[in-house]
Scaffold this active site. Sequence first.
Site, PDB file in Angstrom:
ATOM      1  N   PRO A  11       0.690  -1.252  -0.228  1.00 54.49           N
ATOM      2  CG  PRO A  11      -0.282  -1.293   2.262  1.00 54.49           C
ATOM      3  CD  PRO A  11       0.453  -1.955   1.124  1.00 54.49           C
ATOM      4  CG  ASN A  12      -0.348   4.432   1.333  1.00 55.41           C
ATOM      5  OD1 ASN A  12      -1.146   5.044   0.736  1.00 55.41           O
ATOM      6  ND2 ASN A  12      -0.421   3.803   2.355  1.00 55.41           N
ATOM      7  NE  ARG A  19       1.289  14.506  -0.638  1.00 58.18           N
ATOM      8  CZ  ARG A  19      -0.199  13.890  -0.476  1.00 58.18           C
ATOM      9  NH1 ARG A  19      -0.161  13.078   0.049  1.00 58.18           N
ATOM     10  NH2 ARG A  19      -0.868  14.862  -1.286  1.00 58.18           N
ATOM     11  CE1 TYR A  24       9.064   5.016   2.956  1.00 57.46           C
ATOM     12  CE2 TYR A  24       7.816   6.906   3.012  1.00 57.46           C
ATOM     13  CZ  TYR A  24       8.426   5.708   3.642  1.00 57.46           C
ATOM     14  OH  TYR A  24       7.688   5.242   4.615  1.00 57.46           O
ATOM     15  CG  ASN A  73       8.156  -2.152   0.037  1.00 58.95           C
ATOM     16  OD1 ASN A  73       7.784  -2.544   1.066  1.00 58.95           O
ATOM     17  ND2 ASN A  73       9.053  -1.076  -0.432  1.00 58.95           N
ATOM     18  CB  ALA A  76       1.367  -0.178   6.509  1.00 59.66           C
ATOM     19  CD  GLU A  97      10.932  -7.903   5.715  1.00 53.20           C
ATOM     20  OE1 GLU A  97      11.240  -8.971   6.184  1.00 53.20           O
ATOM     21  OE2 GLU A  97      10.612  -6.842   6.342  1.00 53.20           O
ATOM     22  CG  HIS A  99      11.101  -2.697   4.097  1.00 51.67           C
ATOM     23  ND1 HIS A  99       9.971  -2.761   4.208  1.00 51.67           N
ATOM     24  CD2 HIS A  99      11.523  -3.766   4.965  1.00 51.67           C
ATOM     25  CE1 HIS A  99       9.214  -3.623   4.887  1.00 51.67           C
ATOM     26  NE2 HIS A  99      10.222  -4.533   5.181  1.00 51.67           N
ATOM     27  NE  ARG A 106      10.756   5.268   8.370  1.00 50.93           N
ATOM     28  CZ  ARG A 106       9.740   5.075   7.673  1.00 50.93           C
ATOM     29  NH1 ARG A 106       9.522   4.477   6.809  1.00 50.93           N
ATOM     30  NH2 ARG A 106       8.749   6.214   7.740  1.00 50.93           N
TER      31      ARG A 106
HETATM   32  O1  CA2 Z   1      10.776   1.712   3.128  1.00 48.85           O
HETATM   33  C1  CA2 Z   1       9.862   0.795   2.731  1.00 48.85           C
HETATM   34  O2  CA2 Z   1       9.835   0.553   1.728  1.00 48.85           O
HETATM   35  C2  CA2 Z   1       8.439   0.633   3.369  1.00 48.85           C
HETATM   36  O3  CA2 Z   1       8.053  -0.574   3.291  1.00 48.85           O
HETATM   37  C3  CA2 Z   1       7.658   1.703   3.171  1.00 48.85           C
HETATM   38  C4  CA2 Z   1       6.389   1.747   3.944  1.00 48.85           C
HETATM   39  C5  CA2 Z   1       6.586   1.716   5.292  1.00 48.85           C
HETATM   40  O4  CA2 Z   1       5.522   1.520   6.041  1.00 48.85           O
HETATM   41  C6  CA2 Z   1       7.413   0.795   5.604  1.00 48.85           C
HETATM   42  O5  CA2 Z   1       7.812   0.848   6.928  1.00 48.85           O
HETATM   43  C7  CA2 Z   1       9.056   0.868   5.134  1.00 48.85           C
HETATM   44  C8  CA2 Z   1       5.479   3.106   3.585  1.00 48.85           C
HETATM   45  C9  CA2 Z   1       5.076   3.144   2.043  1.00 48.85           C
HETATM   46  C10 CA2 Z   1       4.374   4.463   2.124  1.00 48.85           C
HETATM   47  O6  CA2 Z   1       4.742   5.066   0.838  1.00 48.85           O
HETATM   48  C11 CA2 Z   1       4.817   6.270   0.499  1.00 48.85           C
HETATM   49  C12 CA2 Z   1       5.015   6.772  -0.720  1.00 48.85           C
HETATM   50  C13 CA2 Z   1       4.974   8.022  -1.027  1.00 48.85           C
HETATM   51  C14 CA2 Z   1       4.880   8.952   0.001  1.00 48.85           C
HETATM   52  C15 CA2 Z   1       4.822   8.718   1.338  1.00 48.85           C
HETATM   53  C16 CA2 Z   1       4.961   7.320   1.623  1.00 48.85           C
END
Ligand code: CA2
Length: 146
Positions: A11-12, A19, A24, A73, A76, A97, A99, A106
């Site tokens: 997700p996201n 953002r 990221y 990946n 969340a 896995e 990230h 973090r």
């Molecule tokens: O660092 C990573 O790849 C994460 O898997 C990204 C997740 C976070 O929950 C993990 O802890 C680490 C969050 C992805 C959110 O994606 C965004 C994309 C654009 C802007 C903000 C967030």
Amino acid sequence: MTRPIYILNGPNLNRLGLREPEIYGTTTLAEIESACRNATGDRPLVFRQSNSETELIEWIHEASDEAAGLIINPAAFTFTSMAIMDALKMFPGPLIEFHISNIHRREPMYHNSLVSGVATAVLAGLGAEGYPLAISALLGMIERRE
Ligand code: CA2
């Protein structure tokens, strides 16, 4: 027939580059996909993203039947989804896995991955450039098995 590798994104991650660039980076998911396609060579690549836990589980099942190796990946869902963990447990090949950020650097809520205990390897903190590195590692693991 050469079996594909699968890269699944949770997700996201479709919002990457839009953002929080300080965490990221500025690379979009489309750019990451393109870099991954360059890194896979002759082996077919299935590259997908979903915001739905159900869809990700269905794709993990599909990968279990079809894929030579899997990079995920889970975003969340890494920290919340026992259902994804259970699906990954059934994956028979090498599983990475992945990230973008170093989750251990973090806040504490990012420290307890449910996925790490069922993964072959974990790669975190190398930024978007880490995806092709994960592919190279996965291809090595697949070659050593085949
Ligand atoms: O660092 C990573 O790849 C994460 O898997 C990204 C997740 C976070 O929950 C993990 O802890 C680490 C969050 C992805 C959110 O994606 C965004 C994309 C654009 C802007 C903000 C967030």
